[in-house]
Write a protein that holds these residues in place. Sequence first.
Motif, mmCIF file in Angstrom:
data_model
loop_
_atom_site.group_PDB
_atom_site.id
_atom_site.type_symbol
_atom_site.label_atom_id
_atom_site.label_comp_id
_atom_site.label_asym_id
_atom_site.label_seq_id
_atom_site.Cartn_x
_atom_site.Cartn_y
_atom_site.Cartn_z
ATOM 1 N N LEU A 124 0.833 -1.208 0.000
ATOM 2 C CA LEU A 124 0.000 0.000 0.000
ATOM 3 C C LEU A 124 0.864 1.253 0.000
ATOM 4 C CD1 LEU A 124 -2.868 -0.967 2.498
ATOM 5 C CD2 LEU A 124 -3.089 -0.526 0.049
ATOM 6 N N GLY A 127 2.020 2.165 -3.274
ATOM 7 C CA GLY A 127 0.969 2.525 -4.217
ATOM 8 C C GLY A 127 0.371 1.374 -4.992
ATOM 9 N N ALA A 128 0.543 0.142 -4.509
ATOM 10 C CA ALA A 128 -0.036 -1.021 -5.198
ATOM 11 C C ALA A 128 -1.562 -0.924 -5.190
ATOM 12 C CB ALA A 128 0.412 -2.308 -4.514
ATOM 13 N N PRO A 129 -2.202 -1.166 -6.319
ATOM 14 C CA PRO A 129 -3.671 -1.034 -6.411
ATOM 15 C C PRO A 129 -4.379 -2.271 -5.843
ATOM 16 C CG PRO A 129 -2.787 -1.668 -8.538
ATOM 17 C CD PRO A 129 -1.599 -1.527 -7.617
ATOM 18 N N GLY A 131 -7.161 -2.503 -4.617
ATOM 19 C CA GLY A 131 -8.557 -2.523 -5.026
ATOM 20 C C GLY A 131 -8.802 -3.347 -6.279
ATOM 21 N N TYR A 132 -7.719 -3.637 -7.026
ATOM 22 C CA TYR A 132 -7.859 -4.441 -8.242
ATOM 23 C C TYR A 132 -8.262 -5.880 -7.914
ATOM 24 C CZ TYR A 132 -6.869 -6.221 -12.936
ATOM 25 O OH TYR A 132 -6.985 -6.801 -14.185
ATOM 26 N N GLY A 214 -8.861 -5.820 0.054
ATOM 27 C CA GLY A 214 -8.988 -5.380 -1.332
ATOM 28 C C GLY A 214 -10.338 -4.761 -1.611
ATOM 29 N N MET A 217 -10.327 -1.278 -0.115
ATOM 30 C CA MET A 217 -9.572 -0.341 -0.943
ATOM 31 C C MET A 217 -10.327 0.002 -2.223
ATOM 32 S SD MET A 217 -7.146 0.371 0.979
ATOM 33 C CE MET A 217 -6.434 1.532 -0.194
ATOM 34 N N LYS A 218 -11.092 -0.941 -2.750
ATOM 35 C CA LYS A 218 -11.918 -0.645 -3.923
ATOM 36 C C LYS A 218 -12.979 0.385 -3.562
ATOM 37 C CE LYS A 218 -13.252 -1.163 -8.165
ATOM 38 N NZ LYS A 218 -12.367 -0.763 -9.293
ATOM 39 N N GLU A 221 -11.387 3.713 -3.552
ATOM 40 C CA GLU A 221 -11.224 4.207 -4.925
ATOM 41 C C GLU A 221 -12.525 4.808 -5.457
ATOM 42 O OE1 GLU A 221 -9.774 1.267 -7.586
ATOM 43 O OE2 GLU A 221 -8.093 0.689 -6.299
#
Length: 425
Positions: A124, A127-129, A131-132, A214, A217-218, A221
């Motif tokens: 995190l 900056g790893a996404p 939410g993907y 995840g 985090m989505k 986003e």
Amino acid sequence: MRPNSQALKHKLSHDSEREFGGTLGAVCIPIFLPLTVLFLICLSRSPEASLFQWPPPLPSADQLWDPLAPVLLLGWFALHAVIYLMPLGKVSEGLVLRDGTRLKYPINGFHGLCISGVFLMLLLGLGAPLGYLFELLLPLAVCAIAVSFLFSIYLYIRSFWAPSHALALGGNTGNPLYDFFIGRELNPRIGDFDLKYFCELRPGLIGWVVINLGMLMKEVELRGSPSLAMILVNSFQLLYVADALWNEEAVLTTMDIVHDGFGFMLVFGDLAWVPFTYGLQAAFLVVHPQTLSSLKAAAIIALNGIGYYIFRQSNSQKNQFRRDPTHPSVTRLETIATATGKRLLVSGWWGLVRHPNYLGDLLMALAWSLPCGFSYLLPYFYVIYFTVLLIHREARDERQCRAKYGLAWDTYCRRVPYRIFPYIY
């Protein structure tokens, strides 16, 4: 005098009762449960999110596959295999096996959770996404299902080289379909690496927490910040997983480790069913956000707290009694003697109902679903399924205990008439 291997093999093949509907269940469950996992994931992201929606939302072929999915899944398994082998925590012995030996197990699952948490925080920070993971849910589930089938085939084949005393009592019927499903070998190992014990509490259970993160985090986003409902679901389920891993040693006395063979039933449950259906509420909240008042949130937190207290206290009491019946915390409890030399608890939590841990589990399951509101049935799939599962598991346990303890079990049932729910069931 110890029976010869042929006599033992005959006993294992013919004297065991078949579970889960026998051959019919062994054929249908490996077909329908994987389809159920995919169906529930599709449903959770559809606008209607109705269990009775027809035609059901079907994914396209490109939604089922992403080349990143197998890389992530196999990398995740490899990470936890490495942690399993690291000299962290203590080593504990399991219960005595039929040949008189006791296997040793590393108690470092909580270390695995902590290391995973540090790893995720680093991702995190870079900056790893995360939410993907929402987009990857279906491909990851497909890969987990495929791995479950391949791993189960390997376990079934290797079981024919296992000595007869290493086979599960109910998994050597001679019916290939049933034995593949239920599991022939009780404790399959590669060297000191116990395959069943590894899968029971590690990649799938911790993976469930990662998937939940995840989904959170989505939501960040999409909406800028996580909702209170999402925070509660993540927190409750993280507590549940952390508790299981903190008390990892207790799993060594459970039915899964002591009684059940390691076949498709447990492999699929550990690696696919748990991570992709137990956290269904978080995936649902990404597409169907809910607003919670402070009062509702407080009531849900209280319900989860009560369930957790019952679950933890009753399990701790049982595990302490099994491991050391002379411990001061359990010597004051009333017991019933059995012909096997063991004693049955009839006071404390185990004098309230026969499975107080199941009662606590179900209260927590309800608390996980309530943040999703009452407009949809889908978020309550877990608590409905789990109720059916625990009632079935209780019935299995009842049969085994009656066969094992005989008249002492009948006496216990008269003393403790309710199975899970006081004054109800």
